[in-house]
Scaffold this motif. Structure first.
Motif, mmCIF file in Angstrom:
data_model
loop_
_atom_site.group_PDB
_atom_site.id
_atom_site.type_symbol
_atom_site.label_atom_id
_atom_site.label_comp_id
_atom_site.label_asym_id
_atom_site.label_seq_id
_atom_site.Cartn_x
_atom_site.Cartn_y
_atom_site.Cartn_z
ATOM 1 N N PRO A 1 0.844 -1.206 0.000
ATOM 2 C CA PRO A 1 0.000 0.000 0.000
ATOM 3 C C PRO A 1 0.873 1.249 0.000
ATOM 4 O O PRO A 1 1.987 1.251 0.534
ATOM 5 C CB PRO A 1 -0.787 -0.122 1.314
ATOM 6 N N ARG A 2 0.364 2.295 -0.622
ATOM 7 C CA ARG A 2 1.082 3.552 -0.695
ATOM 8 C C ARG A 2 0.377 4.631 0.122
ATOM 9 O O ARG A 2 -0.850 4.622 0.180
ATOM 10 C CB ARG A 2 1.201 3.995 -2.165
ATOM 11 N N PRO A 3 1.209 5.499 0.782
ATOM 12 C CA PRO A 3 2.670 5.575 0.724
ATOM 13 C C PRO A 3 3.329 4.445 1.504
ATOM 14 O O PRO A 3 2.760 3.910 2.449
ATOM 15 C CB PRO A 3 2.975 6.936 1.351
ATOM 16 N N ALA A 4 4.545 4.121 1.090
ATOM 17 C CA ALA A 4 5.345 3.101 1.749
ATOM 18 C C ALA A 4 6.640 3.742 2.242
ATOM 19 O O ALA A 4 7.098 4.735 1.678
ATOM 20 C CB ALA A 4 5.654 1.956 0.782
ATOM 21 N N ASP A 5 7.196 3.169 3.284
ATOM 22 C CA ASP A 5 8.438 3.704 3.840
ATOM 23 C C ASP A 5 9.630 3.055 3.142
ATOM 24 O O ASP A 5 9.875 1.864 3.302
ATOM 25 C CB ASP A 5 8.503 3.451 5.344
ATOM 26 N N LEU A 6 10.379 3.856 2.390
ATOM 27 C CA LEU A 6 11.499 3.324 1.624
ATOM 28 C C LEU A 6 12.652 2.888 2.528
ATOM 29 O O LEU A 6 13.412 1.989 2.176
ATOM 30 C CB LEU A 6 11.993 4.374 0.623
ATOM 31 N N VAL A 7 12.793 3.503 3.701
ATOM 32 C CA VAL A 7 13.852 3.092 4.630
ATOM 33 C C VAL A 7 13.584 1.673 5.113
ATOM 34 O O VAL A 7 14.464 0.808 5.097
ATOM 35 C CB VAL A 7 13.950 4.073 5.812
ATOM 36 N N THR A 8 12.357 1.427 5.546
ATOM 37 C CA THR A 8 11.992 0.104 6.072
ATOM 38 C C THR A 8 12.128 -0.984 5.019
ATOM 39 O O THR A 8 12.610 -2.086 5.310
ATOM 40 C CB THR A 8 10.552 0.126 6.604
ATOM 41 N N HIS A 9 11.727 -0.675 3.793
ATOM 42 C CA HIS A 9 11.617 -1.716 2.771
ATOM 43 C C HIS A 9 12.777 -1.767 1.783
ATOM 44 O O HIS A 9 12.856 -2.728 1.004
ATOM 45 C CB HIS A 9 10.299 -1.546 2.011
ATOM 46 N N PHE A 10 13.677 -0.772 1.834
ATOM 47 C CA PHE A 10 14.752 -0.810 0.840
ATOM 48 C C PHE A 10 16.090 -0.280 1.332
ATOM 49 O O PHE A 10 17.080 -1.006 1.323
ATOM 50 C CB PHE A 10 14.332 -0.032 -0.414
ATOM 51 N N THR A 11 16.148 0.980 1.766
ATOM 52 C CA THR A 11 17.467 1.561 2.038
ATOM 53 C C THR A 11 18.145 0.964 3.268
ATOM 54 O O THR A 11 19.362 1.028 3.386
ATOM 55 C CB THR A 11 17.392 3.099 2.204
ATOM 56 N N ARG A 12 17.360 0.391 4.189
ATOM 57 C CA ARG A 12 17.984 -0.282 5.325
ATOM 58 C C ARG A 12 18.255 -1.759 5.043
ATOM 59 O O ARG A 12 19.362 -2.241 5.291
ATOM 60 C CB ARG A 12 17.124 -0.132 6.586
ATOM 61 N N ALA B 1 6.187 11.186 -0.792
ATOM 62 C CA ALA B 1 4.771 11.244 -0.452
ATOM 63 C C ALA B 1 4.529 11.936 0.887
ATOM 64 O O ALA B 1 3.423 11.885 1.425
ATOM 65 C CB ALA B 1 4.183 9.835 -0.420
ATOM 66 N N GLY B 2 5.542 12.566 1.412
ATOM 67 C CA GLY B 2 5.441 13.261 2.690
ATOM 68 C C GLY B 2 6.834 13.620 3.166
ATOM 69 O O GLY B 2 7.830 13.181 2.585
ATOM 70 N N PRO B 3 6.932 14.402 4.220
ATOM 71 C CA PRO B 3 8.254 14.796 4.712
ATOM 72 C C PRO B 3 8.988 13.608 5.341
ATOM 73 O O PRO B 3 8.379 12.721 5.937
ATOM 74 C CB PRO B 3 7.934 15.870 5.756
ATOM 75 N N ALA B 4 10.285 13.611 5.191
ATOM 76 C CA ALA B 4 11.107 12.596 5.840
ATOM 77 C C ALA B 4 11.115 12.838 7.348
ATOM 78 O O ALA B 4 11.016 13.978 7.812
ATOM 79 C CB ALA B 4 12.535 12.650 5.305
ATOM 80 N N VAL B 5 11.215 11.757 8.102
ATOM 81 C CA VAL B 5 11.406 11.846 9.553
ATOM 82 C C VAL B 5 12.870 11.544 9.821
ATOM 83 O O VAL B 5 13.381 10.499 9.398
ATOM 84 C CB VAL B 5 10.505 10.850 10.306
ATOM 85 N N TRP B 6 13.567 12.450 10.527
ATOM 86 C CA TRP B 6 15.007 12.337 10.680
ATOM 87 C C TRP B 6 15.387 11.769 12.038
ATOM 88 O O TRP B 6 14.737 12.034 13.050
ATOM 89 C CB TRP B 6 15.661 13.711 10.503
ATOM 90 N N LYS B 7 16.448 10.978 12.040
ATOM 91 C CA LYS B 7 17.015 10.512 13.298
ATOM 92 C C LYS B 7 17.565 11.710 14.059
ATOM 93 O O LYS B 7 18.110 12.641 13.471
ATOM 94 C CB LYS B 7 18.138 9.502 13.037
ATOM 95 N N ARG B 8 17.458 11.653 15.386
ATOM 96 C CA ARG B 8 17.913 12.765 16.212
ATOM 97 C C ARG B 8 18.823 12.261 17.333
ATOM 98 O O ARG B 8 18.708 11.118 17.773
ATOM 99 C CB ARG B 8 16.726 13.515 16.828
ATOM 100 N N ARG C 1 23.560 11.996 10.570
ATOM 101 C CA ARG C 1 22.257 12.539 10.182
ATOM 102 C C ARG C 1 21.710 11.745 9.008
ATOM 103 O O ARG C 1 22.348 11.642 7.960
ATOM 104 C CB ARG C 1 22.398 14.012 9.796
ATOM 105 N N SER C 2 20.537 11.169 9.195
ATOM 106 C CA SER C 2 19.920 10.411 8.108
ATOM 107 C C SER C 2 18.427 10.273 8.388
ATOM 108 O O SER C 2 17.983 10.388 9.529
ATOM 109 C CB SER C 2 20.557 9.025 7.974
ATOM 110 N N PRO C 3 17.632 10.010 7.347
ATOM 111 C CA PRO C 3 16.197 9.821 7.559
ATOM 112 C C PRO C 3 15.884 8.543 8.323
ATOM 113 O O PRO C 3 16.469 7.483 8.060
ATOM 114 C CB PRO C 3 15.637 9.745 6.128
ATOM 115 N N TRP C 4 14.977 8.653 9.267
ATOM 116 C CA TRP C 4 14.440 7.489 9.965
ATOM 117 C C TRP C 4 13.379 6.820 9.100
ATOM 118 O O TRP C 4 13.227 5.603 9.106
ATOM 119 C CB TRP C 4 13.850 7.929 11.305
ATOM 120 N N SER C 5 12.655 7.641 8.340
ATOM 121 C CA SER C 5 11.663 7.101 7.398
ATOM 122 C C SER C 5 11.550 8.028 6.203
ATOM 123 O O SER C 5 11.782 9.231 6.306
ATOM 124 C CB SER C 5 10.305 6.944 8.075
ATOM 125 N N LEU C 6 11.217 7.424 5.046
ATOM 126 C CA LEU C 6 11.052 8.155 3.790
ATOM 127 C C LEU C 6 9.745 7.681 3.147
ATOM 128 O O LEU C 6 9.733 6.690 2.415
ATOM 129 C CB LEU C 6 12.219 7.883 2.839
#
Length: 352
Positions: free
Chosen positions: A88-99, A331-338, A343-348
């Motif tokens: 389903p969309r939107p999907a989190d690219l960090v969870t499903h690909f970049t990680r 599909a929305g703003p990235a959520v960043w690790k803090r 520094r990198s996105p927690w979710s995309l």
């Protein structure tokens, strides 16, 4: 001259006095957290110890080995993207690909189950924690990771194979040249650098491309630009927000500044990558720029031994993504690790 201090997260100010505290063989310097790189780590060593360690571990991470992995990395990227397509969309690219991509790339040769990804991800973030976790939690994570890797080494020694970890174990066992502590420390470097840093880079790279859709669209139309674009993306954006701490052993003149013996100095690679003398219009992200050299993998003796493997992963990830999802968009703003030293996105969140 400068020596390499032991801190794992080495922030501070250029020319700032060394802070009092327990001394390490590599030297002291300002820092913002209490976790340190073990003094037997290749990251904290100076020659001749560093020379010996690098000579032992470098054969396990040659450019040839990285290129030999290219086809498998491309296939793995394709598999992950195929699983992403029906979600389903939107999907989190960090969870499903970049990680999961760099996780599998480093876990498979180490013999680490991919299902342990959540554990490894948490430990890697703990190693980079500045304010994200309490000191006690960070040290607990270090102990957990050490115990996990000790068991992994025990298993791999009993059942060696033609893989990365077996090659490192052989360097330790054949002639007893790589101590158990050094071997364990390098496994930590592999996981935190080979997985954590690459995952952060990949997520940040995709974020930059989607932030201005024309960038991503161009790579879709001209995939031959991807290798050069990867170098420009590496140059343009650093995932590490602190710098590399060095402690001067004698007075050193840098331009108009005198660094006194005993002072800690931060070498900020992101600044070097935006030096207008080396890169015209350095604040412009130009995917066609011919980047002859950049500092994202370090320089000199401490140049990242896994640089080519990281390049292969980034290249094949972008090649697979642009081929499979030419209409990808944020599909929305990235959520960043803090609270981390990187520094990198927690979710995309993405759509297509």
């Amino acid at each position: 001259m400068a020596r390499h201090p032991a801190p794992g997260c080495p922030p501070g100010a250029v020319g700032s006095p060394v802070q009092p505290g327990p001394r390490h063989p590599g030297g002291d310097g300002p820092r913002v957290n209490r976790t340190t790189t073990p003094p037997n780590s290749i990251l904290a060593a100076d020659p001749p110890d560093h020379t010996r360690l690098r000579k032992l571990v470098a054969p396990a991470l040659t450019g040839r080995r990285a290129e030999a992995m290219r086809r498998d990395i491309a296939a793995l990227a394709g598999e992950l993207l195929a699983r992403l397509a029906p979600l389903p969309r939107p999907a989190d690219l960090v969870t499903h690909f970049t990680r999961p991509l760099p996780l599998a790339v480093i876990c498979d040769p180490l013999g680490t189950p991919r299902s342990d990804g959540e554990l490894l991800d948490g430990w890697c973030d703990a190693l980079r924690s500045v304010t994200a976790m309490a000191d006690a939690r960070v040290m607990s994570a270090v102990d957990e990771m050490t115990g996990y890797l000790t068991g992994l080494l025990r298993t791999k020694r009993a059942h060696p194979d033609d893989d990365l970890l077996s090659a490192l174990i052989a360097a330790r066992d054949d002639g007893d040249r790589l101590s158990e502590e050094e071997l364990l420390s390098f496994c930590v470097v592999l996981l935190s650098g080979g997985y954590g840093t690459t995952a952060n880079r990949l997520a940040g790279t995709v974020h930059l491309l989607l932030a201005e859709p024309a960038r991503y669209e161009r790579l879709c139309r001209e995939p031959e630009l991807i290798p050069g674009a990867v170098e420009e993306l590496l140059r343009y954006a650093q995932s590490t927000v602190s710098g590399n701490l060095r402690v001067a052993e004698e007075d050193v003149a840098l331009g108009d500044v005198i660094i006194r013996a005993g002072e800690g100095v931060l070498a900020v690679l992101a600044s070097a990558n935006h030096d207008e003398r080396a890169f015209p219009h350095p604040d412009l992200l130009d995917l066609t720029r011919e980047v002859r050299s950049h500092m994202s993998f370090g320089h000199g003796a401490h140049f990242c031994v896994g640089a080519q493997l990281a390049r292969v992963q980034l290249q094949e990830a972008l090649a697979g993504l642009t081929r499979a999802f030419p209409t990808l968009y944020a599909a929305g703003p990235a959520v960043w690790k803090r609270g981390l030293s990187s520094r990198s996105p927690w979710s995309l969140p993405v759509g297509w």
